[in-house]
Scaffold this active site. Structure first.
Site, PDB file in Angstrom:
ATOM      1  N   THR A   1      32.333  36.158  22.393  1.00 48.12           N
ATOM      2  CA  THR A   1      31.937  36.737  23.680  1.00 48.12           C
ATOM      3  C   THR A   1      31.282  38.085  23.376  1.00 48.12           C
ATOM      4  O   THR A   1      31.596  38.711  22.361  1.00 48.12           O
ATOM      5  CB  THR A   1      33.143  36.972  24.602  1.00 48.12           C
ATOM      6  OG1 THR A   1      33.984  37.940  23.984  1.00 48.12           O
ATOM      7  CG2 THR A   1      33.922  35.713  24.853  1.00 48.12           C
TER       8      THR A   1
ATOM      9  N   GLU B   1      34.517  31.187  27.062  1.00 42.33           N
ATOM     10  CA  GLU B   1      35.855  30.608  26.859  1.00 42.33           C
ATOM     11  C   GLU B   1      35.990  29.228  27.480  1.00 42.33           C
ATOM     12  O   GLU B   1      36.989  28.546  27.283  1.00 42.33           O
ATOM     13  CB  GLU B   1      36.921  31.524  27.482  1.00 42.33           C
ATOM     14  CG  GLU B   1      37.174  32.810  26.725  1.00 42.33           C
ATOM     15  CD  GLU B   1      36.267  33.959  27.138  1.00 42.33           C
ATOM     16  OE1 GLU B   1      35.183  33.678  27.701  1.00 42.33           O
ATOM     17  OE2 GLU B   1      36.629  35.123  26.905  1.00 42.33           O
TER      18      GLU B   1
ATOM     19  N   LYS C   1      36.534  49.691  44.270  1.00 43.10           N
ATOM     20  CA  LYS C   1      37.825  49.864  44.935  1.00 43.10           C
ATOM     21  C   LYS C   1      37.764  51.124  45.799  1.00 43.10           C
ATOM     22  O   LYS C   1      37.956  52.234  45.330  1.00 43.10           O
ATOM     23  CB  LYS C   1      38.947  49.947  43.894  1.00 43.10           C
ATOM     24  CG  LYS C   1      39.038  48.659  43.091  1.00 43.10           C
ATOM     25  CD  LYS C   1      40.147  48.657  42.069  1.00 43.10           C
ATOM     26  CE  LYS C   1      40.030  47.442  41.167  1.00 43.10           C
ATOM     27  NZ  LYS C   1      39.107  47.582  40.032  1.00 43.10           N
TER      28      LYS C   1
ATOM     29  N   TRP D   1      38.704  46.373  48.604  1.00 42.07           N
ATOM     30  CA  TRP D   1      37.710  45.961  47.619  1.00 42.07           C
ATOM     31  C   TRP D   1      36.361  45.647  48.254  1.00 42.07           C
ATOM     32  O   TRP D   1      36.299  45.016  49.301  1.00 42.07           O
ATOM     33  CB  TRP D   1      38.201  44.711  46.873  1.00 42.07           C
ATOM     34  CG  TRP D   1      39.311  45.001  45.905  1.00 42.07           C
ATOM     35  CD1 TRP D   1      39.985  46.170  45.771  1.00 42.07           C
ATOM     36  CD2 TRP D   1      39.867  44.096  44.959  1.00 42.07           C
ATOM     37  NE1 TRP D   1      40.937  46.056  44.794  1.00 42.07           N
ATOM     38  CE2 TRP D   1      40.881  44.786  44.278  1.00 42.07           C
ATOM     39  CE3 TRP D   1      39.604  42.768  44.610  1.00 42.07           C
ATOM     40  CZ2 TRP D   1      41.649  44.205  43.272  1.00 42.07           C
ATOM     41  CZ3 TRP D   1      40.362  42.180  43.610  1.00 42.07           C
ATOM     42  CH2 TRP D   1      41.369  42.897  42.948  1.00 42.07           C
TER      43      TRP D   1
HETATM   44  P1  ADP Z   1      30.154  37.590  28.076  1.00 43.19           P
HETATM   45  O1  ADP Z   1      29.000  38.076  28.910  1.00 43.19           O
HETATM   46  O2  ADP Z   1      31.373  38.449  28.165  1.00 43.19           O
HETATM   47  O3  ADP Z   1      29.781  37.071  26.733  1.00 43.19           O
HETATM   48  P2  ADP Z   1      30.087  35.049  29.273  1.00 43.19           P
HETATM   49  O4  ADP Z   1      28.650  34.894  28.968  1.00 43.19           O
HETATM   50  O5  ADP Z   1      31.040  34.032  28.865  1.00 43.19           O
HETATM   51  O6  ADP Z   1      30.674  36.328  28.752  1.00 43.19           O
HETATM   52  O7  ADP Z   1      30.185  35.378  30.806  1.00 43.19           O
HETATM   53  C1  ADP Z   1      31.216  34.979  31.631  1.00 43.19           C
HETATM   54  C2  ADP Z   1      31.210  35.765  32.902  1.00 43.19           C
HETATM   55  O8  ADP Z   1      29.919  35.786  33.509  1.00 43.19           O
HETATM   56  C3  ADP Z   1      32.103  35.196  33.966  1.00 43.19           C
HETATM   57  O9  ADP Z   1      33.439  35.544  33.741  1.00 43.19           O
HETATM   58  C4  ADP Z   1      31.523  35.800  35.232  1.00 43.19           C
HETATM   59  O10 ADP Z   1      31.989  37.114  35.440  1.00 43.19           O
HETATM   60  C5  ADP Z   1      30.052  35.877  34.926  1.00 43.19           C
HETATM   61  N1  ADP Z   1      29.358  34.741  35.543  1.00 43.19           N
HETATM   62  C6  ADP Z   1      28.978  33.597  34.970  1.00 43.19           C
HETATM   63  N2  ADP Z   1      28.341  32.800  35.843  1.00 43.19           N
HETATM   64  C7  ADP Z   1      28.320  33.463  37.024  1.00 43.19           C
HETATM   65  C8  ADP Z   1      27.823  33.175  38.333  1.00 43.19           C
HETATM   66  N3  ADP Z   1      27.174  32.058  38.617  1.00 43.19           N
HETATM   67  N4  ADP Z   1      28.019  34.098  39.297  1.00 43.19           N
HETATM   68  C9  ADP Z   1      28.657  35.252  39.041  1.00 43.19           C
HETATM   69  N5  ADP Z   1      29.140  35.586  37.830  1.00 43.19           N
HETATM   70  C10 ADP Z   1      28.978  34.703  36.834  1.00 43.19           C
END
Ligand code: ADP
Length: 544
Positions: free
Chosen positions: A187, A332, A438, A443
């Site tokens: 990630t 994940e 917040k 929220w």
């Molecule tokens: P990282 O950016 O930490 O590598 P990921 O690419 O796995 O992680 O991103 C996951 C996160 O992206 C989710 O937990 C969520 O917050 C955000 N996310 C993914 N798809 C959407 C969506 N369609 N709308 C809003 N948020 C999203």
């Protein structure tokens, strides 16, 4: 007493996907824009032969099951061969995101202890910069032929020469336990060090199977799939596996992720389905508006990674006839968690459009719930919001060599997202828990404010952050890039929110900027924005 079923015990495996594609869709094309500058074409039959040849070559070079082999590469046919060859011999295909900072790349390569790094010509300087810090001294393989091999301070292996050492005809894929690890993806680690998610053959095949279902991506042998989402970002959302599972034509855009290059491939190759983060579509839609172009026979696009702004859904559907499939997921989760697909009554009474702004409902295989701060279930009424927890066979059960204790709660994985779920199971992300504003204990959803701002015709991009506030702790601050030549001021933009939100949600200020930073996976870098503008409402000063 239970009886044991009498069906064949065949482990799910990634090599069986490419074998299937070879046998039943051998003449279907795979097209790639190469870093060498040209367009390369071959078929699933060719890809299968070369994957076996590479697998054999890797074994001859001493690659053992369980070994991690890294890639730093664009979407392309050689990257696909590595996906299949490495996982197919029980080793682990570790895709590294080249958009990360060099120190993060070095950290990840050291954490994974990769034996090899397969690198596109474009990214060789990145490896040269970090190589001295790598403890495992991996073999660097450049994804090109002898004629294009670059000069380097490092000892380099040429991919085509490595592959030529292999013997495809005498090679057979080993039979692996389906729980064998197949690939590894970190990630991006917006806080703390990146965390490794280790997928298995079983999880990868089940995830690919689910993504083919009609209410997920509805993939078929008649599709032409162009994954804009990089193969270094959650395995291009599983598309390289799902495409082989149905025998769909694949089109890989290489480094050409801009409007002109993508639109050329869409129309020249007859692309029917694509997938990517919203920022990619900002570029494509701007390009189309400037040139008056179209998207050819493209009929659906998967948008996820960040919330898809409603204005983008309207532009793609109403102007270009491309159905938006809004999806939510995480590294994940392999990544698919929810997908925006209608139910029968939404089709019957044409009522699905507003629901498309939600992130969708889970396919079979993903279970979810929302909970309060004490882990108690919250109602599914589309209003109550809480922490979103998930579980299922393609959701990680723990991180690779973790630094912190396992985050799981009674078998559920806490996503770090705050969401609502309605009575039909449609989930809507309110915010990432660390991005929610917040205000005086209540929220405010930064995503909802961004979506409204993005619908204003003068706004090119908008990000909302929680800015510190003396009375309310935090209040929303809207940061906006205007469209080129467009005129809009703070008062006009704020009046655009009237009637769309509760009064107390109104951003306290609007800040017009030239640039909004993005993470390596194309999301707005809120942490950086908060560092820069977090005190704006206290001091009206920008911290640089
Ligand atoms: P990282 O950016 O930490 O590598 P990921 O690419 O796995 O992680 O991103 C996951 C996160 O992206 C989710 O937990 C969520 O917050 C955000 N996310 C993914 N798809 C959407 C969506 N369609 N709308 C809003 N948020 C999203």
């Amino acid at each position: 007493m239970t009886l044991t079923g009498q069906m064949m015990d065949q482990p799910l495996s990634i090599s069986a996907l490419i074998e299937y594609a070879e046998k039943y869709h051998g003449d279907t094309e795979i097209v790639s824009r190469r870093t060498e500058g040209d367009i390369h074409r071959y078929t699933y039959a060719d890809a299968a032969v070369r994957s076996r040849q590479l697998a054999s070559a890797l074994q001859k070079n001493g690659v053992e099951p369980g070994t991690r082999l890294a890639t730093l590469a664009w979407n392309g046919y050689r990257h696909l061969e590595i996906y299949y060859a490495v996982s197919g011999i029980g080793a682990i295909c570790h895709t590294v995101n080249p958009r990360l900072f060099p120190e993060q790349i070095g950290w990840i390569l050291n954490h994974a202890e990769d034996s090899h790094i397969f690198v596109d010509l474009t990214f060789l300087p990145l490896i040269e910069a970090v190589y001295a810090s790598l403890t495992a001294k991996p073999t660097v393989v450049v994804l090109t032929d002898r004629a294009h091999m670059p000069d380097s301070s490092l000892d380099l292996v040429c991919y085509e020469e490595l592959l030529a050492q292999g013997d495809s005809s005498g090679f057979e894929w080993p039979v692996l336990d389906e729980q064998t690890a197949s690939s590894l993806c970190y990630t991006s680690g917006t806080t703390g060090n990146p965390k490794g998610v280790l997928y298995s053959h079983r999880s990868t095949v089940l995830h690919a199977w689910a993504s083919c279902m009609p209410d997920v991506l509805n993939l078929s042998a008649t599709d032409v799939i162009l994954p804009v989402v990089p193969m270094f970002h959650v395995n291009a959302w599983g598309l390289p596996y799902a495409a082989a599972m149905v025998g769909a034509k694949l089109v890989f855009p290489g480094a050409g992720l801009d409007g002109p290059n993508l639109c050329e491939l869409f129309s020249n190759e007859g692309v029917t389905l694509t997938a990517g983060v919203p920022t990619v579509w900002l570029a494509v839609l701007n390009y189309l508006a400037e040139t008056g172009g179209n998207l050819g026979v493209l009929n659906r696009t998967v948008i996820g990674g960040s919330a898809c702004p409603p204005s983008m859904i309207d532009a793609l559907q109403d102007k270009y006839g491309v159905r938006v499939i809004h999806a939510w997921g995480m590294t994940e989760m392999s990544p698919i968690g929810t997908i925006g697909a209608p139910k029968a009554r939404h089709v019957a009474n044409d009522s699905f459009r507003p629901l498309q702004e939600k992130q969708g409902r889970p396919p079979y295989g993903v279970d979810m719930k929302i909970v309060d701060a004490d882990g108690r279930d919250l109602p599914w009424d589309g209003k109550a919001y809480g922490d979103l927890w998930v579980r299922g066979p393609w959701i990680c059960s723990g991180y690779y060599k973790p630094e912190k204790p396992d985050p799981h709660e009674n078998g559920w994985f806490p996503t770090g997202d705050v969401a609502t779920i309605d009575a039909d199971g449609y989930m809507q992300i309110v915010d990432r828990s660390k991005d929610v504003v917040k205000s005086g204990g209540e929220w405010i959803s930064s995503i909802e404010l961004e979506n409204i701002a993005m619908a204003h015709p003068a706004v090119a991009e908008a990000a909302c952050i929680a800015a510190r506030h003396e009375k309310w702790d935090e209040r929303p601050l809207l940061i906006v890039i205007r469209k080129p030549g467009a005129v809009v001021d703070e008062a006009e933009l704020l009046s655009h929110f009237e009637g769309k939100i509760a009064k107390w949600w109104l951003p306290d200020a609007v800040l017009f900027v030239d640039e909004i930073p993005h993470t390596a996976t194309g999301k707005v870098q809120k942490l950086k924005l908060r560092e820069r503008y977090g005190d704006y409402l206290i001091t009206s000063q920008v911290t640089v």
